[in-house]
Write a protein that holds these residues in place. Structure first.
Motif, mmCIF file in Angstrom:
data_model
loop_
_atom_site.group_PDB
_atom_site.id
_atom_site.type_symbol
_atom_site.label_atom_id
_atom_site.label_comp_id
_atom_site.label_asym_id
_atom_site.label_seq_id
_atom_site.Cartn_x
_atom_site.Cartn_y
_atom_site.Cartn_z
ATOM 1 N N THR A 35 24.018 29.450 37.545
ATOM 2 C CA THR A 35 25.216 30.291 37.587
ATOM 3 C C THR A 35 26.464 29.429 37.833
ATOM 4 O OG1 THR A 35 25.167 30.705 39.953
ATOM 5 C CG2 THR A 35 23.801 32.113 38.580
ATOM 6 N N ARG A 36 27.496 30.030 37.236
ATOM 7 C CA ARG A 36 27.499 31.317 36.584
ATOM 8 C C ARG A 36 27.232 31.262 35.087
ATOM 9 N NH1 ARG A 36 33.386 32.636 38.830
ATOM 10 N NH2 ARG A 36 33.525 30.517 38.043
ATOM 11 N N GLY A 37 27.495 30.134 34.467
ATOM 12 C CA GLY A 37 27.465 30.067 33.006
ATOM 13 C C GLY A 37 26.124 30.403 32.381
ATOM 14 N N GLN A 60 28.452 24.755 41.557
ATOM 15 C CA GLN A 60 29.859 24.825 41.183
ATOM 16 C C GLN A 60 30.405 23.412 41.051
ATOM 17 O OE1 GLN A 60 32.326 27.036 43.847
ATOM 18 N NE2 GLN A 60 34.146 26.780 42.589
ATOM 19 N N SER A 61 31.182 23.197 39.996
ATOM 20 C CA SER A 61 31.800 21.880 39.878
ATOM 21 C C SER A 61 33.243 21.956 39.404
ATOM 22 C CB SER A 61 31.000 20.984 38.936
ATOM 23 O OG SER A 61 30.904 21.544 37.659
ATOM 24 N N TYR A 62 33.506 22.746 38.337
ATOM 25 C CA TYR A 62 34.858 22.704 37.771
ATOM 26 C C TYR A 62 35.814 23.660 38.481
ATOM 27 C CZ TYR A 62 33.214 19.862 33.946
ATOM 28 O OH TYR A 62 32.698 18.833 33.197
ATOM 29 N N GLN A 67 36.664 18.440 37.165
ATOM 30 C CA GLN A 67 35.363 18.478 37.805
ATOM 31 C C GLN A 67 35.455 17.807 39.166
ATOM 32 O OE1 GLN A 67 32.028 16.648 35.757
ATOM 33 N NE2 GLN A 67 30.731 18.339 36.394
ATOM 34 N N ASP A 94 25.011 27.659 29.843
ATOM 35 C CA ASP A 94 25.873 27.875 28.680
ATOM 36 C C ASP A 94 26.252 26.557 28.031
ATOM 37 O OD1 ASP A 94 27.376 27.090 30.900
ATOM 38 O OD2 ASP A 94 29.055 28.424 30.474
ATOM 39 N N LEU A 95 26.437 25.508 28.863
ATOM 40 C CA LEU A 95 27.044 24.272 28.362
ATOM 41 C C LEU A 95 26.580 23.066 29.163
ATOM 42 C CD1 LEU A 95 29.454 22.718 26.878
ATOM 43 C CD2 LEU A 95 30.837 23.376 28.868
ATOM 44 N N ASP A 97 28.218 19.390 29.572
ATOM 45 C CA ASP A 97 29.466 18.703 29.225
ATOM 46 C C ASP A 97 29.302 17.223 29.599
ATOM 47 O OD1 ASP A 97 32.139 17.731 29.261
ATOM 48 O OD2 ASP A 97 32.929 19.713 29.610
ATOM 49 N N SER A 98 29.680 16.851 30.815
ATOM 50 C CA SER A 98 29.480 15.461 31.251
ATOM 51 C C SER A 98 28.006 15.198 31.583
ATOM 52 C CB SER A 98 30.311 15.195 32.506
ATOM 53 O OG SER A 98 29.816 15.972 33.583
ATOM 54 N N GLY A 99 27.274 16.264 31.842
ATOM 55 C CA GLY A 99 25.870 16.137 32.256
ATOM 56 C C GLY A 99 25.698 16.077 33.761
ATOM 57 N N CYS A 100 26.810 16.089 34.511
ATOM 58 C CA CYS A 100 26.718 15.946 35.982
ATOM 59 C C CYS A 100 25.925 17.079 36.627
ATOM 60 C CB CYS A 100 28.115 15.896 36.597
ATOM 61 S SG CYS A 100 28.930 14.345 36.226
#
Ligand SMILES: O=P(O)(O)OC[C@H]1O[C@H](OP(=O)(O)OP(=O)(O)O)[C@H](O)[C@@H]1O
Length: 146
Positions: A35-37, A60-62, A67, A94-95, A97-100
């Protein structure tokens, strides 16, 4: 980020259904929505793959488009639970991105498989299943974020 990709529900839904088609039926017993994506894609995959065992894990990151430090905001209790037999879990996002986020989760679940609807090049190798590739410098707005 130089460009923005604004996704509508229908486009996202179709991509999720394509994702379901590349995941082998009966390979997984349960889904872990990150979550949430991962919530919306997990709902669609649970129907298409007929998987009713669903857990969530909150990371949570972004903040806006930046980020920051990763935070575990909700553990995946069922994965540690003695109330159910060990299961084959598929993590859903959902995604990547950086992979973090996935690297963070792989610290706890090193052998976990991940399904991500959208993948950017930096994180793509971490994902077992994905259907849409986008360039690294594109920011995606998902329908539930608009
Ligand atoms: O590969 P990465 O660079 O780590 O980025 C991918 C992560 O970023 C988004 O989550 P976000 O932190 O925005 O939280 P949200 O799902 O609650 O919107 C997305 O849902 C992934 O979890």
């Amino acid at each position: 980020m130089t460009e923005k990709l604004v996704l509508d529900w229908q486009t996202f839904h179709k991509a999720c259904k394509r994702l379901a088609q590349i995941i082998p039926l009966e390979k997984y017993d349960g889904l872990v929505a990150v979550t949430r994506g991962g919530l919306v894609p997990a709902a669609i995959l649970s129907n298409d793959l007929d998987i009713r065992l669903i857990e969530t894990i909150g990371v949570q990151s972004y903040q806006q488009q930046q980020q920051g430090d990763l935070q575990l905001v909700k553990p995946a209790y069922l994965l540690e639970s003695e109330l159910i037999e060990p299961q084959r879990w598929l993590f859903v996002e959902d995604l990547v991105d950086s992979g973090c986020t996935i690297k963070f989760l792989k610290q706890f679940y090193p052998r976990a498989d991940f399904a991500c609807v959208y993948a950017k090049p930096q994180g793509a190798e971490l994902v077992k299943y994905s259907v849409e590739q986008v360039a690294q410098d594109i920011w995606i707005d998902f329908p539930w974020e608009i």
